[in-house]
Scaffold this active site. Structure first.
Site: not given
Length: 253
Positions: A15, A158
């Site tokens: 990322g 999450y």
């Protein structure tokens, strides 16, 4: 004066083309590390960052992979090896879905969140730990979140994935610690990033009121924590979960 010198080290940031990833990559490069910038789709941003890092006097390259696919990660590992096996791996990439109550969240979101969080790290460990173990040294730095401890309403998919990630990291730290490899987690709160600076920063409200320090942290605070775990200063620390949330989350004994 203590200075952190990572010259001669290679760091891979998954990322790396994203909001937090770019700041982490810059911080590691400023300490002398050569940088591998992982991206999934944003090749333009990754190459832009590579040019910036090269201009800082370190080597840098962009690597594409889907971190939810093992073969794709292994292909990235083979490409990385041509540059130099990473001494430091920062597992930062994640896909966040819209937060909803459990009864409203699509079932597939739970699977996808698990893939981009837990399996992402499983694949990175399998791909990059062998070279570290052969050298007898290496550092994995995993980006978790305050949500894994708070488990707030609407954050079930999450939070569940990030709690699973915590268990994975602790077990793996025990498996590889005797061979010179450390595994540590950095857990951000709601941090200020480049995007907010461009469009307006939220500095008040219920979230800020819940932070003991009465302010939000920023992306550089996370990068500093990553730098600490990447440095020799943390050589005898493994299995740690470091909250960088201004005290909003305080892990207890």
């Amino acid at each position: 004066m203590i200075s952190i010198d990572l010259s001669g080290k290679v760091a891979l940031v998954t990322g790396g083309s994203g909001q937090l990833g770019r700041v982490m990559a810059r911080r590691l490069a400023r300490s002398g590390a050569d940088i591998l910038v992982h991206y999934h789709q944003n090749r333009e941003k990754a190459e832009e960052l590579v040019a910036e890092l090269t201009g800082m006097g370190v080597r840098a390259a962009a690597l594409q992979a889907d971190v939810t696919d093992f073969e794709s990660v292994m292909r990235m590992q083979r490409e990385a090896a041509k540059f130099g096996d990473p001494d430091i791996v920062v597992n930062n990439a994640v896909i966040q879905y819209e937060w909803k109550n459990v009864l409203e969240q699509d079932n597939t979101d739970f699977y996808s969140q698990f893939d981009s969080t837990v399996m992402h790290n499983v694949y990175m460990f399998k791909a990059f730990a062998p070279a570290m173990l052969e050298k007898g040294a290496g550092k994995f730095i995993v980006i978790n979140t305050e949500c894994s401890m708070r488990c707030d309403p609407g954050a079930a998919a999450y939070s569940a994935a990030k709690r699973g990630l915590d268990g994975l990291c602790r077990s793996f730290a025990k498996e590889v610690g005797g061979r010179g490899v450390t595994v540590n987690q950095v857990a951000p709160g709601w941090m200020i990033t480049e995007r907010e600076r461009a469009h307006g920063v939220t500095t008040s409200g219920a979230y800020v009121d819940s932070v003991p320090m009465r302010r939000r942290g920023c992306d550089e605070d996370i990068a500093d924590a990553v730098l600490f775990f990447a440095s020799p200063l943390s050589d005898y620390i493994t299995g740690a979960y470091l909250s960088v949330s201004g005290g909003r989350v305080m892990p207890t004994i």
